[in-house]
Design a protein around this motif. Structure first.
Motif, PDB file in Angstrom:
ATOM      1  N   LYS A 568       0.853  -1.181   0.000  1.00  0.00           N
ATOM      2  CA  LYS A 568       0.000   0.000   0.000  1.00  0.00           C
ATOM      3  C   LYS A 568       0.896   1.241   0.000  1.00  0.00           C
ATOM      4  O   LYS A 568       1.624   1.493   0.966  1.00  0.00           O
ATOM      5  N   VAL A 569       0.804   2.016  -1.086  1.00  0.00           N
ATOM      6  CA  VAL A 569       1.647   3.204  -1.241  1.00  0.00           C
ATOM      7  C   VAL A 569       0.746   4.435  -1.281  1.00  0.00           C
ATOM      8  O   VAL A 569      -0.221   4.475  -2.049  1.00  0.00           O
ATOM      9  N   GLY A 570       1.052   5.417  -0.452  1.00  0.00           N
ATOM     10  CA  GLY A 570       0.254   6.630  -0.447  1.00  0.00           C
ATOM     11  C   GLY A 570      -0.143   7.088   0.923  1.00  0.00           C
ATOM     12  O   GLY A 570      -0.804   8.120   1.083  1.00  0.00           O
ATOM     13  N   ASN A 571       0.278   6.364   1.937  1.00  0.00           N
ATOM     14  CA  ASN A 571      -0.075   6.743   3.290  1.00  0.00           C
ATOM     15  C   ASN A 571       0.891   6.051   4.237  1.00  0.00           C
ATOM     16  O   ASN A 571       1.526   5.054   3.866  1.00  0.00           O
ATOM     17  N   THR A 572       1.017   6.556   5.435  1.00  0.00           N
ATOM     18  CA  THR A 572       1.803   5.891   6.464  1.00  0.00           C
ATOM     19  C   THR A 572       0.942   5.696   7.695  1.00  0.00           C
ATOM     20  O   THR A 572      -0.026   6.432   7.928  1.00  0.00           O
ATOM     21  N   VAL A 600      -0.532  11.228  19.590  1.00  0.00           N
ATOM     22  CA  VAL A 600      -0.827  10.742  18.243  1.00  0.00           C
ATOM     23  C   VAL A 600      -0.050  11.585  17.240  1.00  0.00           C
ATOM     24  O   VAL A 600      -0.084  12.823  17.291  1.00  0.00           O
ATOM     25  N   LYS A 601       0.652  10.919  16.339  1.00  0.00           N
ATOM     26  CA  LYS A 601       1.369  11.593  15.267  1.00  0.00           C
ATOM     27  C   LYS A 601       1.036  10.920  13.947  1.00  0.00           C
ATOM     28  O   LYS A 601       0.844   9.710  13.891  1.00  0.00           O
ATOM     29  N   ASP A 602       0.950  11.727  12.897  1.00  0.00           N
ATOM     30  CA  ASP A 602       0.698  11.179  11.560  1.00  0.00           C
ATOM     31  C   ASP A 602       1.369  12.097  10.539  1.00  0.00           C
ATOM     32  O   ASP A 602       1.163  13.326  10.568  1.00  0.00           O
ATOM     33  N   ILE A 608      -4.238  16.775  14.135  1.00  0.00           N
ATOM     34  CA  ILE A 608      -4.940  15.604  14.666  1.00  0.00           C
ATOM     35  C   ILE A 608      -6.229  16.073  15.335  1.00  0.00           C
ATOM     36  O   ILE A 608      -6.200  16.875  16.272  1.00  0.00           O
ATOM     37  N   ASP A 609      -7.358  15.607  14.837  1.00  0.00           N
ATOM     38  CA  ASP A 609      -8.644  15.956  15.418  1.00  0.00           C
ATOM     39  C   ASP A 609      -8.839  15.134  16.694  1.00  0.00           C
ATOM     40  O   ASP A 609      -8.932  13.906  16.646  1.00  0.00           O
ATOM     41  N   LEU A 774      -5.577   4.306   7.376  1.00  0.00           N
ATOM     42  CA  LEU A 774      -4.842   3.385   8.226  1.00  0.00           C
ATOM     43  C   LEU A 774      -5.123   3.690   9.692  1.00  0.00           C
ATOM     44  O   LEU A 774      -5.303   4.840  10.075  1.00  0.00           O
ATOM     45  N   SER A 775      -5.146   2.628  10.490  1.00  0.00           N
ATOM     46  CA  SER A 775      -5.423   2.774  11.917  1.00  0.00           C
ATOM     47  C   SER A 775      -4.267   2.234  12.731  1.00  0.00           C
ATOM     48  O   SER A 775      -3.517   1.357  12.294  1.00  0.00           O
TER      49      SER A 775
END
Length: 911
Positions: A568-572, A600-602, A608-609, A774-775
């Motif tokens: 899966k490419v396009g998100n981490t 929480v980090k993304d 981050i809501d 992603l979770s």
């Protein structure tokens, strides 16, 4: 059908029990006391040479099958559907829907089918189904003709033989058919008797107005066709004649000449050896888990009839274990029935009183382990008689069963999900048995097994749960590969999710081949194209997308195998972490608050809501004292009972939320929610069996389970009625802990934090754009500071003794994993030691790691005398696996110590 083995089990036969059958027990080479070991076990084919293929999936209560000479496979479902599988087109087609009387309450219907021995010439098929005729319900065996296009000629139906049944019983139907070498048709019928009010023993209640509770009217009645295996010869016009050698000569008053075998409870699947014409069947036995005042416990049987005979039911079971004569009105026990001269004195007996002598079973086994046949294991029982294989070298099919299984009788058990090959000696008497495909078979409740004209095995699998439309109900074929085996491809990668450009290191070096010396080649396909022939290549994905990476491994003879990996490419993946300034493993009895913070980090979600950060705190009371198994299980349950149920065949009759033949576990939990005696009462009921709570059906006994095991199972089931409320709390704070106050310290606090990111628009191969979200979650589990010995995660040369640990010697150790020692300054041990003082060293992360605590203890003088002794411990930072190593260098150094618990004492508690 085969009345429940957990009596819940249907009436389809005998389903269910709660204990699992291990591969070890299935692999054990079984011999009875007089048995000899097979001469050629060293030449046993490797199990990986057998391949199981699904021919037809998504069936609904499949019953019986027959394979035509041209390879077509005909099979039926209980509700009335009749199918054919075409091996040329590789498709399954519905041919006809019989108007069979098959409703859940009655559990009759389209029960069996067979193919005429001269099918190639006459195109005849035979069906066993339930019909309603002028207020009378009957079982009918009828012949039909099949047209050239496989369709059924409905107008050609010819009823061969019919007999009435008591429909209100709905249990024990038989329904199987088979042919001998002389063209004689064998038909199995059940005793059609209510089994539920005889305490799992002989249903011989002959009181007035209770005929359906008396199997003497059917199985024990020589003038009734139920509880029998019939043998007739079908003539060209559809009539039948009686072959020589049946149990009762034609014209004998008070008997039926069609009877070949009498004294059957539920002979659900039968077969006939085409070489000897000997009859074999599985007999689904009664439900008593222990011997009682009425007679012996229940046994299932595999039987052989070289000639006509009486096989004893309802007066005898197993190897002619007799029941007592019993007055159901006065509860008075009479004398034992005599297997040499049984008598049927029931007022419901319409036949002769003096019966033929009873014949012993060939193989017999109870719920718990059999002394004579230990490898058959423990648990629910549902014996099915399978075919005898005769190896034919002239059959061209290269995948036919090998000569190793020549003359083997195959038997199987619906409940225990195994198949055994039974060997007979030159006199056709039992010699030995061994499991067939014990580790790779993955059998899903085998309900019929045939060996086709091509020498391959065809198997109907009923599916995991009784009485519902199982997803895993199917028709399968088992082929044998005598030559080159395809390699096994295994594709792996460390990073399967990330942002473009994403460079991924792939590994194919775990791929292997069972044929030693084979030369393997590799082909990797990335983005739909063959890109690399390396074993462990690296590839960079330059665009966002969801990609299927395919590894094909081929040997030098061209046999190949593939494995697919999704990238899966396009998100981490987000990063979620729970932090606390308190201890992250233990809570103290006096602790009232927990200070925590969730971060929480993304990389993609810059903001981050907080509303999307789900933080939940639950308290799970009364957790079993067992090793903690990891975060994936902690959020749902710690229960040992769940593990015991998962390793059993409970789901054959029970599901968590949906009703099957038995109530759902959730229903059970709700019913007993306010019953303070429920745990003890239900734990005992699982062991001894019983019924009458939900309906007339009963649950079978499980004497092979200990009281401790069934107690844990009940605890888990009852916990389902109190599912924790989703108690969401802020992302950080100081939360009050109060659930444990004033209660026994057996629970766990579970703090769970999770976040699902906003996702990313990606363009999957050949598809429209999709959102890839992603979770990630983190879990913090707090346990009481007092840790019982049985909660150890790993044992080395130590034994569990209830909640304690014992059998501890020099060099023994146990492990507690992932322990935070923040604020912990002392360990207090509660122990006993008869006469040997020694030393306990606590090592960090390995048995030879840093020593952070030492206790030199003194004997207590007696194993039953416990005392408490404390010692300091070094509070190292972070979480570590703690190894408790026992040291006594001088001899004797065996049987040193018995540990009840260790208390991790905080500095604050010491003040």
């Amino acid at each position: 059908m085969f009345h429940s083995i957990a009596k819940y089990s249907l009436y389809l036969g005998a389903f269910l029990g709660l204990s699992s059958l291990t591969h070890e027990s299935m692999n054990t080479h079984v011999t009875a006391s007089k048995a000899n070991v097979w001469a050629d076990t060293l030449n046993r084919p490797e199990e990986n040479r057998f391949k199981k293929s699904v021919l037809s999936n998504d069936l609904n209560e499949p019953m019986e099958l027959a394979v035509a000479p041209d390879g077509r496979v005909f099979f039926v479902e209980r509700a009335g559907k009749f199918y054919v599988y075409d091996p040329v087109q590789k498709k399954t087609r519905l041919l006809y829907d019989f108007p069979a009387k098959a409703v859940d309450k009655y559990l009759n219907g389209l029960l069996g089918m067979t193919i005429d021995p001269h099918f190639s010439q006459n195109h005849y098929l035979y069906f066993f189904y339930t019909v309603q005729d002028k207020e009378q319900t009957k079982q009918r065996i009828a012949r039909f003709k099949v047209n050239d296009d496989s369709s059924l000629d409905i107008e050609s139906e010819k009823a061969i033989i019919e007999f009435p049944i008591d429909l209100e019983v709905s249990a024990h139907t038989g329904g199987s058919m088979a042919w001998d070498a002389h063209g004689n048709l064998f038909i199995s019928t059940g005793d059609n008797t209510v089994p539920f009010e005889s305490n799992g023993h002989a249903p011989i209640d002959s009181r007035e107005g209770r005929p359906i509770f008396d199997a003497q009217r059917s199985a024990g009645n020589p003038n009734d066709l139920r509880g029998k295996i019939l043998r007739i010869h079908v003539e060209t016009d559809g009539s039948y004649t009686i072959p020589e050698g049946n149990l009762f000569p034609k014209g004998t008053a008070g008997t039926r000449p069609e009877i070949f075998v009498m004294g059957c409870r539920n002979p659900y699947r039968i077969s006939v050896d085409p070489a000897t014409s000997y009859l074999y069947w599985g007999e689904i036995g009664p439900d008593a888990g222990t011997d009682g005042v009425q007679g012996p416990r229940g046994y299932d049987e595999f039987n052989q009839a070289k000639k006509a005979g009486n096989y004893g039911w309802p007066y005898f079971v197993g190897d002619n274990k007799p029941y007592f004569q019993y007055d159901f009105a006065t509860k008075k026990i009479g004398s034992l029935f005599d297997p040499k001269a049984p008598e049927n004195t029931s007022p419901y007996n319409t036949g002769i009183k003096n019966l033929p002598p009873a014949q012993k079973a060939m193989i017999w086994y109870p719920y718990n382990q059999s002394a004579e046949f230990p490898a058959l294991g423990v648990g629910g029982r549902c014996a099915m008689g399978g075919p005898v294989y005769h190896f034919d070298p002239s059959i061209a099919n290269p995948t036919k069963l090998p000569a190793y299984y020549d003359k083997a009788l195959f038997v199987y058990d619906w409940m225990r999900n195994w198949i055994y090959a039974v060997r007979l000696d030159e006199q056709q008497n039992y010699q030995s048995m061994e499991a067939f495909m014990p580790t790779t078979g993955d059998f899903r409740r085998p309900v019929d097994m045939e060996i086709g004209p091509d020498g391959s095995v065809y198997l109907l699998e009923y599916g995991s749960v009784y009485g519902i439309d199982n997803e895993d109900a199917r028709l399968v074929k088992i082929d044998f590969n005598s030559g080159n085996r395809a390699p096994v491809a295994e594709a792996a990668a460390v990073d399967t999710i990330g942002l473009a450009p994403l460079k991924v290191a792939f590994k194919g070096d775990k791929s292997h081949d069972f044929d030693k010396g084979d030369q393997l080649t590799y082909q990797w396909k990335f983005e739909g194209k063959a890109v690399s022939t390396e074993v462990n290549p690296t590839y960079t994905f330059s665009k966002n997308g969801i990609y299927n990476v395919v590894l094909t491994v081929k040997d030098q003879l061209g046999a190949s195998n593939t494995d697919t990996l999704k990238i899966k490419v396009g998100n981490t993946t987000p990063e979620v972490a729970i932090a606390t300034t308190d201890n992250s493993t233990f809570f103290k009895a006096s602790q009232t608050t927990l200070k925590y913070a969730v971060s929480v980090k993304d990389k993609e979600d810059k903001i981050i809501d907080p509303k999307k950060v789900k933080v939940i705190l639950n308290y799970i009371p009364k957790v079993s004292r067992e090793p903690l198994m990891g975060h994936q299980q902690l959020t749902s349950t710690f229960s040992l009972g769940k593990s015991l149920i998962a390793g059993s065949d409970c789901k054959a009759c029970h599901q968590v939320n949906a009703k099957s033949v038995g109530p759902s576990f959730t229903e059970v939990a709700k019913r007993y929610r306010d019953d303070k005696t429920a745990i003890a009462k239900l734990a005992n009921k699982i062991i001894i069996g019983g019924g009458g709570v939900w309906d007339e059906r009963e649950m079978s006994a499980h004497p092979q389970l200990s009281r401790e095991e069934t107690t844990e199972m009940v605890k888990y089931i009852l916990s389902l009625g109190n599912v924790p409320v989703e108690n969401r709390i802020p992302q950080q704070g100081n939360i009050t802990l109060k659930e444990h106050v004033g209660k026994e310290q057996e629970g766990r606090y579970v703090l769970t934090a999770s976040y699902t990111d906003k996702g990313s628009l990606v363009a999957p191969q050949g598809k429209t754009k999709a959102v890839l979200a992603l979770s990630k979650s983190d879990v913090l589990v707090l346990r009481p500071t007092k840790v019982f010995g049985s909660e150890a995660d790993v044992l080395n040369n130590i034994g569990r003794q209830g909640k304690r640990l014992g059998n501890i010697h020099n060099g023994s150790y146990f492990v507690l994993k992932n322990i935070d020692l923040k604020n912990i300054e002392q360990l207090t041990y509660r122990y006993s030691s008869k006469d040997k003082g020694a030393k306990i060293e606590v090592h960090a992360d390995s048995p030879t790691g840093e020593i952070i605590s030492t206790l030199t203890y003194v004997p207590t003088g007696n194993w039953n005398t416990y005392t408490e002794q404390s010692t300091a411990i070094q509070a190292i930072e972070g979480k570590h696996d703690l190894y408790f190593v026992f040291i006594k260098n001088e001899t004797p150094n065996k049987d040193l110590f018995s540990l009840e618990w260790i208390d991790f004492v905080s500095a604050k508690s010491l003040k």
